[in-house]
Design a protein around this motif. Structure first.
Motif, short mmCIF file in Angstrom:
data_model
loop_
_atom_site.label_atom_id
_atom_site.label_comp_id
_atom_site.label_asym_id
_atom_site.label_seq_id
_atom_site.Cartn_x
_atom_site.Cartn_y
_atom_site.Cartn_z
N LEU A 81 0.88 -1.17 0.00
CA LEU A 81 0.00 0.00 0.00
C LEU A 81 0.92 1.21 0.00
N LEU A 82 0.93 1.96 -1.10
CA LEU A 82 1.93 3.00 -1.31
C LEU A 82 1.31 4.40 -1.25
N ALA A 83 1.85 5.23 -0.37
CA ALA A 83 1.42 6.63 -0.32
C ALA A 83 1.89 7.33 -1.60
N CYS A 84 1.05 8.20 -2.15
CA CYS A 84 1.35 8.88 -3.42
C CYS A 84 1.22 10.40 -3.26
N PRO A 85 2.15 11.03 -2.56
CA PRO A 85 2.01 12.46 -2.28
C PRO A 85 2.12 13.35 -3.52
N ARG A 86 3.00 13.01 -4.47
CA ARG A 86 3.15 13.87 -5.64
C ARG A 86 1.95 13.77 -6.58
N PHE A 97 -3.50 6.93 -1.84
CA PHE A 97 -2.71 5.70 -1.76
C PHE A 97 -3.03 4.83 -2.97
N ILE A 98 -2.02 4.07 -3.39
CA ILE A 98 -2.24 3.05 -4.42
C ILE A 98 -1.91 1.69 -3.82
N LYS A 99 -2.86 0.78 -3.93
CA LYS A 99 -2.60 -0.63 -3.57
C LYS A 99 -2.09 -1.29 -4.84
N ASP A 100 -0.81 -1.69 -4.81
CA ASP A 100 -0.12 -2.07 -6.04
C ASP A 100 -0.15 -3.59 -6.26
N GLU A 101 -1.15 -4.04 -6.99
CA GLU A 101 -1.31 -5.47 -7.27
C GLU A 101 -0.37 -5.96 -8.37
N SER A 102 0.36 -5.05 -8.99
CA SER A 102 1.27 -5.46 -10.06
C SER A 102 2.41 -6.32 -9.55
N GLN A 103 2.63 -6.33 -8.22
CA GLN A 103 3.75 -7.07 -7.66
C GLN A 103 3.41 -8.53 -7.31
N LEU A 104 2.21 -8.95 -7.64
CA LEU A 104 1.83 -10.35 -7.43
C LEU A 104 2.46 -11.24 -8.51
N LEU A 220 -6.00 -4.65 3.00
CA LEU A 220 -6.14 -3.20 3.11
C LEU A 220 -6.53 -2.81 4.52
N ALA A 221 -7.47 -3.53 5.11
CA ALA A 221 -7.88 -3.24 6.49
C ALA A 221 -6.71 -3.42 7.45
N GLU A 222 -5.96 -4.48 7.28
CA GLU A 222 -4.83 -4.73 8.18
C GLU A 222 -3.74 -3.67 7.98
N GLN A 223 -3.47 -3.29 6.74
CA GLN A 223 -2.43 -2.30 6.47
C GLN A 223 -2.78 -0.92 7.02
N PHE A 224 -4.07 -0.63 7.13
CA PHE A 224 -4.53 0.63 7.72
C PHE A 224 -4.87 0.47 9.21
N ASP A 225 -4.34 -0.61 9.81
CA ASP A 225 -4.57 -0.89 11.23
C ASP A 225 -6.07 -0.93 11.56
N TRP A 226 -6.82 -1.59 10.68
CA TRP A 226 -8.24 -1.88 10.86
C TRP A 226 -9.12 -0.63 10.82
N GLN A 227 -8.60 0.45 10.24
CA GLN A 227 -9.39 1.65 10.02
C GLN A 227 -9.44 1.87 8.50
N LEU A 228 -10.58 1.66 7.92
CA LEU A 228 -10.70 1.64 6.47
C LEU A 228 -10.66 3.05 5.89
N LYS A 371 -9.29 10.16 2.82
CA LYS A 371 -8.30 9.11 2.56
C LYS A 371 -8.82 8.25 1.41
N VAL A 372 -8.07 8.26 0.31
CA VAL A 372 -8.52 7.63 -0.94
C VAL A 372 -7.53 6.54 -1.35
N VAL A 373 -8.04 5.38 -1.71
CA VAL A 373 -7.21 4.28 -2.21
C VAL A 373 -7.69 3.93 -3.61
N LEU A 374 -6.76 3.90 -4.55
CA LEU A 374 -7.10 3.35 -5.86
C LEU A 374 -6.25 2.11 -6.09
N PHE A 375 -6.81 1.20 -6.84
CA PHE A 375 -6.16 -0.08 -7.07
C PHE A 375 -5.46 -0.11 -8.42
N ASN A 376 -4.15 -0.41 -8.38
CA ASN A 376 -3.42 -0.72 -9.60
C ASN A 376 -3.53 -2.21 -9.81
#
Length: 405
Positions: A81-86, A97-104, A220-228, A371-376
């Motif tokens: 789960l990658l923060a994308c400040p720029r 944030f981008i959840k980067d599924e390309s690394q599977l 995603l829930a675990e990576q955000f410490d159970w706060q979606l 707080k916004v997450v998009l999926f790659n």
């Protein structure tokens, strides 16, 4: 190992179906896996989860497989789960944030669903599988079928990205190009079932691919410490991932694991070139009509009709989300902007989510501090057509004007 599956459930009518039989559709609609969540809560704790390997299989109490030794795996790690400040600053978002599924393992989120589907198919004794694909699902199915020693047939539109074509054949799948769309390929899979005795692995036509995709939401829930997050932007073709994540969040809420009462607003992102879910959403309908003349460079969302359409629309509406179609002609611009801003190799489908964020911000539906997450959902390297660039050339025999570079 203890399995906590209580029953299978018809998605359209709630009918209870037996667990220990190979299942496809119920009344021509998807089947969902249900769990004894009270028993899960007694067996699994957040602390226990922390000690487990960081793979998608760590959530085994909330997954359907029965024998840990029979998992068909290529090493599915938790995706970052990658923060994308720029990129966020360019769009006007403070918490992107981008959840980067390309690394599977197979370069896309399809690794999750097909690993689970093939694992369960193997445990039920399936020897041959078949599926239609718009792109990445075919490569994942071929790879996991090869890993399981299973025969695989793949049918794809003839204009499917070249890498997707090659990876299927490379993994030993019998791969065929069809002069039509993914629904035409799906018809061929159905028509060949009796003659070929294969199991249909099409999106949502068996209960287990969605359970693999569900792990995106659990992670995603675990990576955000159970706060979606406030909003999830998800590129939607067949919609298995969106449905799976919404299912995961509901299960976590019933377990009492979420630290906030609010659930994410789920956004189904499509292109103006193929937007059946968006049309149904805008009309207030629960089922979507087939989208005519579907065409988009984001091949993964070129699905003119989805068997799980009502489940997608239910999740969007229950979450107070929305369905949005983005300008097909702007996908390339958003893709290049995003990769240049953050270095994350986002695919055209994820670029559509970037455009959706722009539109929703402009309309006021999305707030800049949310707080916004998009999926790659896949690696852009698998889309050589989308990556093509005319590069300037240098002559090694001529002096170079360095100020002009």
């Amino acid at each position: 190992m203890t399995r906590f599956v209580s029953h299978l459930e018809g998605g359209i009518d709630g009918a209870h179906l037996p667990v220990d039989e190979l299942q496809s559709l119920h009344k021509d609609r998807p089947i969902l896996v249900r769990y004894d969540l009270a028993a899960v809560g007694k067996s699994l704790t957040k602390e226990k989860l922390k000690s487990r390997p960081e793979t998608m299989w760590r959530y085994r109490e909330l997954l359907p497989y029965a024998d840990e030794k029979q998992i068909v795996s290529l090493g599915e790690r938790m995706s970052p789960l990658l923060a994308c400040p720029r990129l966020g600053a360019q769009l006007g978002l403070e918490n992107l944030f981008i959840k980067d599924e390309s690394q599977l393992p197979t370069g896309s989120f399809k690794s999750r669903g097909l690993a689970m589907a093939i694992t369960l198919a193997k445990q039920f004794g399936v020897k041959r599988v078949a599926l239609p694909t718009a792109g990445n699902a075919g490569g994942a199915a071929a790879a996991y079928a090869a890993r399981a020693g299973m025969e695989c047939y793949v049918f794809m539109p003839e204009d499917t990205p070249a890498i997707n074509q090659y990876e299927c054949a490379l993994a030993g799948a019998k791969t065929f190009l069809v002069n039509g769309l993914i629904n035409d390929c799906g018809r061929l899979v159905r028509e060949g079932k009796a003659a070929m005795n294969w199991f249909d692995l099409s999106t949502l036509k068996e209960p287990y691919r969605i359970e693999g995709k569900k792990t995106m939401g659990l992670e995603l829930a675990e990576q955000f410490d159970w706060q979606l997050p406030d909003v999830i932007l998800y590129p939607t073709g067949g919609g298995t991932g969106l449905i799976g994540m919404w299912k995961a969040f509901q299960e976590l809420r019933e377990l009492g694991w979420l630290t906030t009462a609010n659930m994410p607003r789920m956004v189904s992102v499509q292109s103006t070139g193929c937007a059946p879910i968006v049309r149904a959403y805008e009309k207030g309908e629960r089922f979507a009509d087939a989208f005519p003349n579907a065409a988009t460079q984001a091949s993964g969302i070129r699905v003119p009709v989805a068997v799980g359409d009502f489940l997608i629309l239910d999740a969007v509406r229950q979450s107070n989300g929305c369905a949005i179609a983005v300008d097909e002609t702007q996908i390339q611009r958003a893709l290049r902007q995003s990769v240049a801003a953050e270095g994350i190799p986002i695919c055209p489908e994820a670029a559509a989510c970037v455009l959706a964020a722009e539109q929703l911000l402009a309309s006021g539906w999305l707030k800049r501090d949310e707080k916004v997450v998009l999926f790659n959902t896949g690696a852009v390297q698998k889309y050589i057509e989308a990556m093509k660039t005319d590069l300037p050339r240098l002559d090694k025999n001529q002096p170079i004007d360095w100020s002009s570079l």
